[in-house]
Design an enzyme around this catalytic site. Structure first.
Site, PDB file in Angstrom:
ATOM      1  N   GLY A  82     -26.172 -34.500 -54.272  1.00  0.00           N
ATOM      2  CA  GLY A  82     -26.367 -33.469 -53.246  1.00  0.00           C
ATOM      3  C   GLY A  82     -26.137 -32.100 -53.841  1.00  0.00           C
ATOM      4  O   GLY A  82     -25.747 -31.972 -55.005  1.00  0.00           O
ATOM      5  N   ASP A 243     -32.980 -36.956 -59.336  1.00  0.00           N
ATOM      6  CA  ASP A 243     -32.549 -35.903 -58.412  1.00  0.00           C
ATOM      7  C   ASP A 243     -33.009 -34.532 -58.874  1.00  0.00           C
ATOM      8  O   ASP A 243     -32.787 -33.537 -58.177  1.00  0.00           O
ATOM      9  CB  ASP A 243     -31.016 -35.907 -58.254  1.00  0.00           C
ATOM     10  CG  ASP A 243     -30.305 -35.828 -59.596  1.00  0.00           C
ATOM     11  OD1 ASP A 243     -30.572 -36.689 -60.452  1.00  0.00           O
ATOM     12  OD2 ASP A 243     -29.500 -34.907 -59.797  1.00  0.00           O
TER      13      ASP A 243
END
Ligand code: AMP
Ligand code: MG
Length: 481
Positions: A82, A243
């Site tokens: 994240g 990611d």
């Protein structure tokens, strides 16, 4: 700014709202006014760029938020990741009515920071700022930045460095890893999230018979094209984890990147990449691997009336476009760089022969293509130990060009061969000066890289045009940024 705040409409499980935490002593680094104009910033907003790019000013139209995602890092499942040090602070319309994300990097800790401090250092901010600008000017889809700010706040890395913030723009911050997180932790959101991705980023796919397959095919194709373009300019991303790739095929999160100088396909730029997973030559196959991981995450979205096996087969078939699209773009681009006709059967082989010479002679990739373009064959020859090899190449090269429209080929070459790339030693010099509060070299490189294909005698320095001598140690780039 004209807001098109759409990410906050997704389930709040997909992000965490919070305000940026400004650094002590925030001050101007560099501002990309041309980009701010494209993003329709008002004169007042432009005047306030330092406050905006340092987290001191946010917008009531958009609640700043950290996105959650997951990913495979260096080939291993890494679980939840994240935005650990960046916040999406706005989504705005540019002059082309495209929605652009403004993401403030270095804005403080978030629930996704894990062990990190939520900060970015001036060194890495300058590297990202200049590289995003360079890639855009080279015609490669990439994040860019409106500006960056420095500070007087120390941030600990291998040594104590200065904290900084970068206001990054991208057409998309949705990563392949977003799908991995949803599948793993919140699978009920997958269908809606995918639908939104298609609506926002691939609306033309909504009309396809199977929108998800059309979407997947587009993502595969755009990623293949992006990587072909990287290969052609010698760009090594450095950390191609799932990611760090987004779903629109625009370059993102290239921390330990490098523009290759001497042609070494297995060159590792990122000194944390012990096994050489993300070398220049591995990038095309890593792109394929990442997309395969991603496509697996679309498996649960079986449309009504579809057999599971058939769905699996059709999703897998999306990936079969990757290699031919990559090769086609790479082949066309290499022929253009070489000044050879792409329809001629021997052009590509001749290009590969040239690359083999660059490799065996350890010649500079960018400079050698410029020499070829300028017909400075003698200079190239003089740098070769194996002169016969080069002479054979030249004979073949000239015989292919002989009966062609050479003026047209030469013109095409000029649009394909940059004179200026961001060499590590150039970035390093700009960083060292900036750390002493002198941003003049950032300014100079920013101008130089704005027009990489055009000779700029007043702005260029001799060092910009080639690699450092062989005996000067290279700058290795670390992931800890
Ligand atoms: P990267 O490979 O640099 O894109 O980063 C991988 C993950 O680590 C992402 O989730 C980042 O947000 C997080 N990260 C990297 N550096 C920091 C930091 N200094 N503080 C907090 N999170 C970080
Ligand atoms: Mg990242």
């Amino acid at each position: 700014m004209l807001f098109n705040s759409r990410y906050p409409a997704l389930s709040p499980k997909l992000y965490h709202q919070q305000m940026p935490l400004p650094l002590i002593g925030a001050k101007a680094g560099h501002f990309n006014q041309v980009l701010a104009e494209e993003l329709q910033w008002s004169a007042e907003e432009q005047a306030a760029w330092v406050e905006i790019c340092s987290g001191q000013r946010t917008f009531s139209e958009f609640p700043p938020l950290a996105m959650v995602y997951a990913g495979h890092q260096f080939g291993q499942w890494a679980g939840q990741l994240g935005d650990g040090r960046g916040l999406l602070i706005a989504q705005i319309l540019d002059k082309k009515q495209q929605t652009i994300d403004l993401h403030l990097k270095g804005a403080g800790q978030t629930p996704y920071s894990r062990m990190g401090d939520g900060r970015a250092v001036l060194r890495s901010v300058i590297r990202e700022y200049l590289a995003g600008h360079a890639l855009n000017a080279l015609g490669i889809p990439s994040s860019n930045a409106v500006g960056f700010t420095s500070s007087t706040q120390g941030v600990q890395r291998e040594k104590l460095e200065l904290g900084a913030m970068l206001l990054r723009t991208s057409d998309c911050h949705i990563r392949l890893g977003h799908f991995e997180w949803i599948n793993q932790y919140q699978a009920d959101l997958l269908a809606d999230f995918t639908q939104k991705c298609i609506e926002w980023h691939y609306p033309e796919c909504l009309h396809a018979e199977q929108p998800i397959l059309a979407f997947a095919t587009q993502v595969v194709q755009r990623t293949a094209i992006m990587i072909a373009k990287w290969q052609l300019v010698g760009f090594a991303h450095g950390v191609m984890n799932t990611d760090n790739l987004n779903i629109t095929g625009s370059t993102l999160d290239f921390g330990p990147y490098g523009f290759m100088e001497r042609f070494r396909p297995n060159w590792i730029n990122n000194h944390s990449d012990y096994q050489g997973r993300y070398t220049y030559q591995q990038q095309p196959s890593i792109g394929h691997w990442n997309l395969w991981i991603w496509l697996n995450n679309l498996m649960p979205l079986i449309p009504e009336g579809y057999e599971k096996e058939q769905w699996k087969e059709d999703l897998t078939a999306c990936l079969s476009h990757y290699e031919p699209i990559f090769l086609e773009h790479y082949r066309l681009g290499l022929c253009q760089k070489m000044g050879l006709p792409d329809f001629h059967q021997e052009s590509f082989d001749c290009g590969m022969l040239f690359l083999r010479i660059l490799q065996s002679e350890q010649l500079d990739y960018t400079q050698s293509f410029i020499r070829l373009q300028n017909k400075e064959y003698q200079l190239l020859l003089d740098d070769c130990l194996d002169r016969r090899q080069f002479e054979q190449f030249l004979q073949q090269y000239q015989s292919i060009r002989e009966h062609q429209d050479q003026a047209a080929l030469d013109q095409a070459m000029q649009q394909a061969n940059p004179r200026y790339i961001l060499r590590n030693h150039m970035a390093q010099r700009a960083i060292e000066l900036a750390e002493r509060n002198d941003f003049s070299e950032v300014d100079r490189l920013f101008s130089l890289l704005s027009q990489p294909f055009t000779k700029q005698p007043v702005v260029e320095r001799a060092e910009d045009l080639g690699p450092l001598p062989n005996d000067v140690p290279e700058v290795m780039v670390s992931c800890s940024s």
